[in-house]
Design an enzyme around this catalytic site. Structure first.
Site, PDB file in Angstrom:
ATOM      1  CD1 TRP A 149     -15.459  39.717  21.396  1.00  0.00           C
ATOM      2  CD2 TRP A 149     -15.683  41.759  20.153  1.00  0.00           C
ATOM      3  NE1 TRP A 149     -15.229  40.236  22.604  1.00  0.00           N
ATOM      4  CE2 TRP A 149     -15.002  42.047  21.375  1.00  0.00           C
ATOM      5  CE3 TRP A 149     -15.532  42.231  19.097  1.00  0.00           C
ATOM      6  CZ2 TRP A 149     -14.333  43.189  21.475  1.00  0.00           C
ATOM      7  CZ3 TRP A 149     -14.631  43.293  19.511  1.00  0.00           C
ATOM      8  CH2 TRP A 149     -14.469  43.759  20.802  1.00  0.00           C
ATOM      9  N   PRO A 180     -10.719  32.739  19.128  1.00  0.00           N
ATOM     10  CG  PRO A 180     -11.190  32.338  20.940  1.00  0.00           C
ATOM     11  CD  PRO A 180     -10.510  33.577  20.374  1.00  0.00           C
ATOM     12  N   GLY A 181     -13.785  33.377  18.993  1.00  0.00           N
ATOM     13  CA  GLY A 181     -14.912  33.330  17.783  1.00  0.00           C
ATOM     14  C   GLY A 181     -15.548  33.665  18.996  1.00  0.00           C
ATOM     15  CG  ASP A 241     -10.993  41.493  20.416  1.00  0.00           C
ATOM     16  OD1 ASP A 241     -10.688  42.893  21.003  1.00  0.00           O
ATOM     17  OD2 ASP A 241     -11.381  40.513  21.165  1.00  0.00           O
ATOM     18  CE  LYS A 252      -7.607  43.758  21.644  1.00  0.00           C
ATOM     19  NZ  LYS A 252      -7.710  43.013  21.450  1.00  0.00           N
ATOM     20  CG  ASP A 304      -8.210  35.051  13.395  1.00  0.00           C
ATOM     21  OD1 ASP A 304      -8.480  35.927  14.582  1.00  0.00           O
ATOM     22  OD2 ASP A 304      -7.165  35.260  13.633  1.00  0.00           O
ATOM     23  CB  ILE A 342      -6.340  39.244  -7.364  1.00  0.00           C
ATOM     24  CG1 ILE A 342      -5.988  39.767  -5.874  1.00  0.00           C
ATOM     25  CG2 ILE A 342      -5.887  40.079  -8.765  1.00  0.00           C
ATOM     26  CD1 ILE A 342      -4.415  40.322  -5.501  1.00  0.00           C
TER      27      ILE A 342
HETATM   28  C1  LIG Z   1      -7.535  39.427  20.750  1.00  0.00           C
HETATM   29  S1  LIG Z   1      -7.774  37.976  19.490  1.00  0.00           S
HETATM   30  C2  LIG Z   1      -8.985  38.334  18.829  1.00  0.00           C
HETATM   31  C3  LIG Z   1     -10.706  37.953  20.520  1.00  0.00           C
HETATM   32  C4  LIG Z   1     -11.693  37.365  19.946  1.00  0.00           C
HETATM   33  N1  LIG Z   1     -12.640  38.589  19.240  1.00  0.00           N
HETATM   34  C5  LIG Z   1     -12.649  36.416  20.429  1.00  0.00           C
HETATM   35  O1  LIG Z   1     -13.614  37.242  20.959  1.00  0.00           O
HETATM   36  O2  LIG Z   1     -12.745  35.241  20.575  1.00  0.00           O
HETATM   37  C6  LIG Z   1      -7.322  38.756  18.222  1.00  0.00           C
HETATM   38  C7  LIG Z   1      -7.364  38.563  17.453  1.00  0.00           C
HETATM   39  O3  LIG Z   1      -6.915  38.830  15.994  1.00  0.00           O
HETATM   40  C8  LIG Z   1      -6.249  38.729  15.038  1.00  0.00           C
HETATM   41  N2  LIG Z   1      -5.758  39.033  13.677  1.00  0.00           N
HETATM   42  C9  LIG Z   1      -4.244  39.782  14.334  1.00  0.00           C
HETATM   43  N3  LIG Z   1      -3.539  40.124  13.174  1.00  0.00           N
HETATM   44  C10 LIG Z   1      -4.522  40.172  12.784  1.00  0.00           C
HETATM   45  C11 LIG Z   1      -4.650  40.196  11.062  1.00  0.00           C
HETATM   46  N4  LIG Z   1      -3.618  40.870  10.372  1.00  0.00           N
HETATM   47  N5  LIG Z   1      -5.658  39.792  10.016  1.00  0.00           N
HETATM   48  C12 LIG Z   1      -6.112  39.119  10.614  1.00  0.00           C
HETATM   49  N6  LIG Z   1      -6.207  38.350  11.985  1.00  0.00           N
HETATM   50  C13 LIG Z   1      -5.580  39.134  12.488  1.00  0.00           C
HETATM   51  C14 LIG Z   1      -5.847  37.228  15.772  1.00  0.00           C
HETATM   52  O4  LIG Z   1      -4.931  35.974  14.762  1.00  0.00           O
HETATM   53  C15 LIG Z   1      -6.308  36.751  16.998  1.00  0.00           C
HETATM   54  O5  LIG Z   1      -7.009  35.748  16.490  1.00  0.00           O
END
Ligand SMILES: C[S@@+](CC[C@H](N)C(=O)[O-])C[C@H]1O[C@@H](n2cnc3c(N)ncnc32)[C@H](O)[C@@H]1O
Length: 287
Positions: free
Chosen positions: A85, A82-83, A191, A231, A103, A167
């Site tokens: 970081w 959600p944001g 993350d 991560k 995301d 593209i």
């Molecule tokens: C643990 S959360 C991140 C929390 C964020 N760092 C924060 O501080 O609010 C992991 C995020 O990775 C995103 N995610 C997972 N696979 C993804 C992908 N293939 N492309 C883009 N985002 C992805 C998920 O939708 C999720 O919002």
């Protein structure tokens, strides 16, 4: 609540007081989860400090240890939603920095953050992100007249929205899509994590795919001297990833931040100071 409070990491004694195992007795697992959230000091502190989630404290601790951020940097936050970081990155790189979040799910961007919604494993999304970053004025926090939000969907239509297929954009550019002078980024954060299945091997493999995509992207966009925080879900392949990181960065650390839950297999790689001369072949070929 202002983001100046971000420096405050809850103390060990505060956290001990916040959690009493007796209160959790006889609760169902979902109620236990709710109770844990309520009792968790990092969660409560995130609310007090106006942060979008407790995950902020992981990055705050990483920055306290490795000094990742400075004013004026360009930061890309992969898996930003959600944001929290991104909030940390904005507060530490502003007012002259720029922060771009990517995301797969839609989310309300934190103030001062540009965002792109899409699957980062999709090469067309990566090309779009690189296009955005190539212009150093796009998404700057202090730049008036630019709406700090872009997207591949039309819901974000506004001044700075490029709704063309990435593209198509590439094909319109003269010469190869991957521009020679495209290393405009100081910090890449990832993350990213998909929903875990509870099957360790599967979750580890999915996490490694996301980490490799983040590493490949970093190879393309990070300036010499730039940093990387990623991560990963621990497992058999993380040693190979660490070897690859060591070829791209002068120092590589492995960290389980204090605010990361003990029962989670997540940990973080921190790559410091991108080497100038690392070749694509040595970095991106699996050991
Ligand atoms: C643990 S959360 C991140 C929390 C964020 N760092 C924060 O501080 O609010 C992991 C995020 O990775 C995103 N995610 C997972 N696979 C993804 C992908 N293939 N492309 C883009 N985002 C992805 C998920 O939708 C999720 O919002």
């Amino acid at each position: 609540m202002g983001l100046w409070l971000l420096l405050k990491v809850p103390s060990r004694s505060q956290r001990a007081l916040a959690f009493s195992p007796f209160t959790l007795k006889r609760l169902s697992s979902s109620k236990r989860w709710q109770a844990r959230q309520l009792k968790d000091h990092f969660t409560r502190e995130a609310t007090v400090q106006g942060l979008k989630s407790r995950a902020a404290f992981k990055l705050i601790q990483i920055d306290a240890k490795y000094h990742i951020f400075h004013n004026g940097q360009t930061v890309v936050d992969l898996g930003y939603a959600p944001g929290s970081w991104s909030q940390v990155a904005v507060s530490r790189t502003g007012p002259n920095g720029r922060v771009l979040g990517v995301d797969i799910i839609p989310a309300q961007p934190p103030k001062g953050v540009s965002t792109i919604q899409g699957n980062f494993l999709d090469p067309s999304i990566q090309a779009y992100v690189q296009n955005f970053l190539h212009d150093p004025t796009r998404g700057q926090q202090h730049c008036p007249g630019i709406i700090p939000h872009v997207g591949l969907t039309h819901e974000t239509s506004g001044l700075d929205v490029d709704t063309k297929n990435p593209i198509d954009n590439c094909e319109e550019m003269e010469g190869p899509c991957l521009l020679a002078d495209k290393r405009t980024v100081d910090v890449v954060l990832s993350d990213m994590m998909m929903n875990t299945s509870g099957m360790s091997f599967r979750d580890h493999a999915g996490s490694m795919d996301l980490c490799r995509a983040a590493l490949q992207f970093s190879f393309e966009v990070l300036k010499a001297g730039g940093h990387f925080v990623c991560k990963f879900y621990q497992g058999a392949e993380d040693k190979d990833l660490e070897k690859q990181l060591k070829r791209l960065f002068q120092k590589v650390h492995r960290l389980k931040p204090e605010s990361s839950r003990n029962e989670s297999k997540e940990a973080y790689f921190i790559g410091l100071a991108r080497k100038q001369g690392a070749t694509r072949h040595e970095v991106l070929t699996s050991p």
